[in-house]
Design an enzyme around this catalytic site. Structure first.
Site, PDB file in Angstrom:
ATOM      1  CB  VAL A   1      34.373  43.710  22.426  1.00 20.98           C
ATOM      2  CG1 VAL A   1      34.107  43.316  23.757  1.00 20.98           C
ATOM      3  CG2 VAL A   1      34.711  45.103  22.658  1.00 20.98           C
ATOM      4  CD  GLU A   2      29.594  41.030  20.267  1.00 24.84           C
ATOM      5  OE1 GLU A   2      28.927  39.999  19.894  1.00 24.84           O
ATOM      6  OE2 GLU A   2      28.999  42.082  20.288  1.00 24.84           O
ATOM      7  CG  MET A   3      32.842  36.593  17.223  1.00 26.96           C
ATOM      8  SD  MET A   3      31.986  35.722  15.851  1.00 26.96           S
ATOM      9  CE  MET A   3      30.929  34.670  16.778  1.00 26.96           C
TER      10      MET A   3
ATOM     11  CB  ILE B   1      38.127  38.091  20.984  1.00 27.46           C
ATOM     12  CG1 ILE B   1      39.607  37.513  20.119  1.00 27.46           C
ATOM     13  CG2 ILE B   1      38.387  39.468  20.726  1.00 27.46           C
ATOM     14  CD1 ILE B   1      39.738  37.497  18.746  1.00 27.46           C
TER      15      ILE B   1
END
Length: 440
Positions: free
Chosen positions: A242-244, A200
């Protein structure tokens, strides 16, 4: 003087040979006991636990030169495996393959150990007992097993999970889905030009995205094993800032609950539960369970088709076993069953390019367990479809299979593999690519 020296050397050699003969002649017989106890007795008699133990007892360890050498070997031995904690009832698949390798190729105990412990080494009968035990437990003489053509799953839940796997609503800003970093058409990992995945807001992750294909066969999930199964794994990226995005599963469920048809589908498939954090991740895991890749050429070979592999590919497989690669890359998916040190030899992290900065993900299993002895232990990656999942290693530091194999030789075996051997092993690895309806 030279004559005296030659005589002395000859006498020493005769003495050593005499001691060796004596030790072999008066070896303890293999006990009349269950196979597991027989194997343990054989390992004890051959001094395997001297080095492969948390409390090694190194012969001549305090001598100035040889003691330092032996202590160094014991350090590497323990990084390969702690036999003392594994050779018990319920032995794991990786330890079985290590025993198989030791008995099949005669590389254990090493020559340096035999020089100070004359007469060690498996006898023909001891090898037979070990290999018989290994074959009985795993059901095959080969360290690799065929992927089943199917696994048990709920088709309706898997179909729902597939849609959720591709649903960007799981991310905080609606831009990222599971499929964004696990591209099913290209091997189930991220694109080859992505060393680490982009999450993201363009944020960069700390590790290379592993393939989701055949993850159902893994002992635990993630490079550091922090998830016990696929359902737990599905929680991780969704709530990773950090990811979603920095969110909770409850927030995701609230967002998805605005889709009334989706809510109704969950109520039908999960009676009495409906759409909840647990059923959300359960559905995704049900889909990921179906992501297996049977029917590779190598599976055909294991199933009896002697013409399935070329001469070079067969040579590569033999080298793969001879170099102990199959000790860790073993089982159905050639990995995913244990956590091993990177490196065993050398200093991998110091050798990395300056572009790759050390981060907490480099701690490996320690990041999950908190134990200092787990520092730089990583889950052994599965090699099924490995030709499709570049770049390689947890940090994505190698772009080609040839580079990855050479690095494994250097850091895990302490040897420089020849270009010819590397080419043959890579040829073998390319026979591991299987089939799935999502793969191109």
């Amino acid at each position: 003087m030279k004559k005296v020296l030659k005589i002395a050397v000859c006498l020493l050699m005769i003495a050593a040979a005499g001691i060796a003969v004596y030790r072999f002649a008066f070896r303890k017989s293999i006990p009349d006991a269950p196979a597991s106890e027989q194997v343990r007795a054989i390992l004890e008699q051959n001094g395997c636990f001297v080095c492969h133990s948390q409390t090694p007892e190194i012969p001549l360890s305090k001598m100035p030169f040889i003691g330092k050498m032996m202590n160094k070997d014991a350090y590497h031995a323990l990084r390969f495996t702690d036999l003392d904690s594994k050779v018990v009832e319920g032995i794991d698949e990786v330890t079985l393959s290590m025993l198989d390798h030791a008995a099949s190729y005669g590389q254990m105990p090493p020559l340096k150990y035999r020089m100070v412990h004359w007469g060690t080494g498996f006898t023909k009968k001891e090898k037979s007992v070990i290999l018989g035990y290994v074959k009985e437990i795993r059901g095959s003489a080969e360290p690799i097993r065929v992927i089943p053509a199917s696994v048990e799953h709920d088709p309706a839940k898997a179909e729902l999970g597939e849609r959720l796997f591709n649903d960007t609503r799981l991310s905080l800003d609606g831009t990222i889905s599971c499929a964004t970093c696990h591209v099913l058409e290209n091997g189930g990992a991220d694109h080859a030009d992505e060393r680490v995945s982009e999450g993201i807001n363009g944020l960069q992750g700390g590790v290379n995205a592993p393939t989701v294909y055949n993850a159902v066969f893994h002992h635990r999930q993630f490079w550091n094993g922090r998830a016990a199964d696929l359902r737990e794994q599905a929680e991780g990226p969704a709530t990773n800032p950090v990811e979603m995005g920095d969110q909770t599963l409850e927030q995701i469920v609230a967002r998805l609950s605005e889709d009334k048809s989706l809510v109704k589908e969950f109520e039908q498939l999960y009676p009495g539960e409906g759409l909840t954090p647990m059923t959300l991740t359960s559905a995704i895991a049900e889909f990921e369970t179906t992501l297996i890749t049977p029917h590779s050429r190598f599976d055909s070979y294991l199933s009896g088709d002697s013409q399935a592999l070329s001469e070079e590919e067969l040579r590569g497989y033999e080298l793969f076993k001879e170099n102990a690669c199959a000790s860790c890359h073993t089982g159905v998916v050639l990995g995913g069953q244990s956590f091993e040190y990177l490196p065993v030899y050398g200093d991998y992290f110091a050798d990395r390019t300056e572009e790759i900065e050390y981060n907490s993900d480099d701690d490996g299993l320690k990041g999950f367990s908190g134990r200092e002895e787990d520092l730089h232990k990583f889950k052994v990656p599965a090699l099924r479809n490995v030709e499709l999942t570049a770049p390689y290693f947890h940090d994505g530091s190698f772009q080609t299979l040839e580079e990855a194999v050479a690095a494994m030789g250097k850091y895990e075996l302490g040897k420089n593999l020849s270009d010819s051997d590397i080419a043959s092993m890579v040829a073998f690895m390319k026979t591991l690519t299987g089939k799935n309806s999502h793969l191109k």
